[in-house]
Enzyme design. Structure first.
Site, PDB file in Angstrom:
ATOM      1  N   CYS A  87      -4.420  -1.714  -1.911  1.00  0.00           N
ATOM      2  CA  CYS A  87      -4.454  -0.056  -2.008  1.00  0.00           C
ATOM      3  C   CYS A  87      -5.640  -0.138  -3.425  1.00  0.00           C
ATOM      4  O   CYS A  87      -5.239  -0.445  -4.391  1.00  0.00           O
ATOM      5  CB  CYS A  87      -3.220   0.416  -2.432  1.00  0.00           C
ATOM      6  SG  CYS A  87      -3.259   2.191  -2.940  1.00  0.00           S
TER       7      CYS A  87
ATOM      8  N   HIS B 217      -7.209   2.809   3.852  1.00  0.00           N
ATOM      9  CA  HIS B 217      -7.212   3.717   5.152  1.00  0.00           C
ATOM     10  C   HIS B 217      -8.283   3.747   5.999  1.00  0.00           C
ATOM     11  O   HIS B 217      -8.384   4.025   7.035  1.00  0.00           O
ATOM     12  CB  HIS B 217      -6.559   4.915   4.724  1.00  0.00           C
ATOM     13  CG  HIS B 217      -4.907   4.986   4.628  1.00  0.00           C
ATOM     14  ND1 HIS B 217      -4.541   4.566   3.386  1.00  0.00           N
ATOM     15  CD2 HIS B 217      -3.831   5.279   5.102  1.00  0.00           C
ATOM     16  CE1 HIS B 217      -3.095   4.794   3.517  1.00  0.00           C
ATOM     17  NE2 HIS B 217      -2.708   5.347   4.300  1.00  0.00           N
TER      18      HIS B 217
ATOM     19  N   GLU C 285      -2.387   8.819   8.348  1.00  0.00           N
ATOM     20  CA  GLU C 285      -1.106   8.766   8.210  1.00  0.00           C
ATOM     21  C   GLU C 285      -0.372   9.370   9.687  1.00  0.00           C
ATOM     22  O   GLU C 285       0.500   8.995  10.022  1.00  0.00           O
ATOM     23  CB  GLU C 285      -0.384   8.934   7.050  1.00  0.00           C
ATOM     24  CG  GLU C 285      -0.571   8.112   5.730  1.00  0.00           C
ATOM     25  CD  GLU C 285       0.099   6.618   5.948  1.00  0.00           C
ATOM     26  OE1 GLU C 285       1.150   6.528   6.700  1.00  0.00           O
ATOM     27  OE2 GLU C 285      -0.429   5.602   5.396  1.00  0.00           O
TER      28      GLU C 285
ATOM     29  N   ASP D 100       0.897  -1.028   0.030  1.00  0.00           N
ATOM     30  CA  ASP D 100      -0.117  -0.082  -0.039  1.00  0.00           C
ATOM     31  C   ASP D 100       1.006   1.219   0.022  1.00  0.00           C
ATOM     32  O   ASP D 100       1.968   0.985   0.154  1.00  0.00           O
ATOM     33  CB  ASP D 100      -0.997   0.235   1.302  1.00  0.00           C
ATOM     34  CG  ASP D 100      -1.842   1.267   1.347  1.00  0.00           C
ATOM     35  OD1 ASP D 100      -2.311   1.315   0.216  1.00  0.00           O
ATOM     36  OD2 ASP D 100      -1.981   1.842   2.342  1.00  0.00           O
ATOM     37  N   SER D 101       0.344   2.393  -0.157  1.00  0.00           N
ATOM     38  CA  SER D 101       0.929   3.514  -0.064  1.00  0.00           C
ATOM     39  C   SER D 101       1.658   3.847   1.287  1.00  0.00           C
ATOM     40  O   SER D 101       2.380   4.839   1.508  1.00  0.00           O
ATOM     41  CB  SER D 101       0.359   4.977  -0.592  1.00  0.00           C
ATOM     42  OG  SER D 101      -0.814   4.956   0.259  1.00  0.00           O
TER      43      SER D 101
ATOM     44  N   CYS E  88     -10.876   2.759   0.252  1.00  0.00           N
ATOM     45  CA  CYS E  88      -9.570   3.013   0.335  1.00  0.00           C
ATOM     46  C   CYS E  88      -9.414   2.564   1.571  1.00  0.00           C
ATOM     47  O   CYS E  88     -10.024   2.383   2.532  1.00  0.00           O
ATOM     48  CB  CYS E  88      -9.337   4.580   0.729  1.00  0.00           C
ATOM     49  SG  CYS E  88      -7.902   5.217   1.256  1.00  0.00           S
TER      50      CYS E  88
END
Ligand code: DGL
Length: 276
Positions: A73, A189, A154, A10-11, A187
């Site tokens: 992701c 996240h 994040e 993932d990012s 997403c």
């Protein structure tokens, strides 16, 4: 049987939201997880940039002998799935959007008021709408990009007034005007703010793709007789920049066992030298 690890990427830390579902459904499997914390977020970047980053990470995972690549992701799945599948034909590459779209198509009634939220790139790609409408053409799909969620998450800004205000900023009008009753967290996240979304909109039904992708992983491993059994490997975690939030989240998932996150600078990998 195949005891090689499954590669997840993932990012950043979002893809980690898939891991508890994996360990619950397939406890014998071991993973290598890569979070591109140095270059997160991906969701507002050019697709060509996202492709380069994804190729570098997939290349790193393949060099580490993973048996499967899981794109944890939505942004990468919506834009790079076929490129990654073409470039790495030797390993199954699984995206997160297909399984979630199938779940939506299976479980939504025809009067369902469906909303998809995600990054700008995911929403612009229309990957969810396309896949859902291929199976259920009559379903009306409403979408909303929510680009500020990932940077806040994040940074660990998850359960507080700033996040509540941001959720309301993106979702109040979207839910009210479109009378949304079912929301897809497009997403990886976003499951981290699921509790807050549920508190603010208690009548919403929520679909979490981070949970759905595990069914696809299981199906593929079973079909190809590649399930692990009795592996003595350790789970490995890599990040392109060391972040406390990233490490803390892994420790939370693994019941507060101290975890070592390895630093890996992907800028040093030349993807043009990768052999197919
Ligand atoms: N977790 C990624 C996704 O599912 C976040 C993308 C980003 O870095 O913006 O889309």
């Amino acid at each position: 049987m195949d005891n090689r690890p499954i590669g997840f990427f993932d990012s950043g830390l979002g893809g980690l939201t898939c891991i508890p579902y994996l360990t619950a459904a397939l406890p014998e499997e071991k993973i290598i997880y890569f979070g591109d914390t140095a270059r997160t977020p991906y969701g507002s970047k050019a697709v060509s940039t996202i492709k380069t980053f994804s190729m570098q990470i997939a290349d790193f995972l393949v060099r580490n002998d993973v048996k499967m690549i899981v794109i944890a992701c939505n942004t990468v799945s919506s834009t790079c799935l076929s490129d990654l599948q073409e470039r790495f034909p030797q390993v199954p590459v699984v995206g997160i959007i297909d399984p979630a779209a199938k779940r939506v198509a299976r479980s939504c009634g025809s009067d369902c008021r469906l909303g998809i939220i995600g990054t700008k790139v995911t929403i612009r790609s229309q990957a969810y709408n396309r896949l859902i409408n291929e199976i259920r053409p009559e379903l009306e799909v409403h979408t909303a990009p929510c680009p500020a969620f990932v940077p806040l998450i994040e940074e660990g800004i998850i359960k507080n007034d700033i996040m509540d205000m941001t959720i309301k900023y993106y979702l109040d009008d979207f839910i009210l005007e479109n009378r949304i009753d079912t929301l897809v967290l497009g997403c990886t996240h976003y499951p981290l703010i699921r509790d807050s979304i549920e508190r603010l909109y208690p009548d919403l039904r929520i679909i979490n793709p981070s949970e759905e992708i595990i069914n696809s992983i299981k199906e593929i491993l079973e079909e190809r007789d590649m399930l692990a059994s009795g592996s003595d490997l350790e789970n490995m975690f890599y990040a392109s920049d060391l972040s406390e939030n990233f490490t803390n989240m892994i420790e939370t998932i693994f019941a507060h066992t101290p975890v070592k996150v390895h630093f890996k600078n992907l800028d040093l990998i030349d993807i043009n030298s990768t052999k197919k």
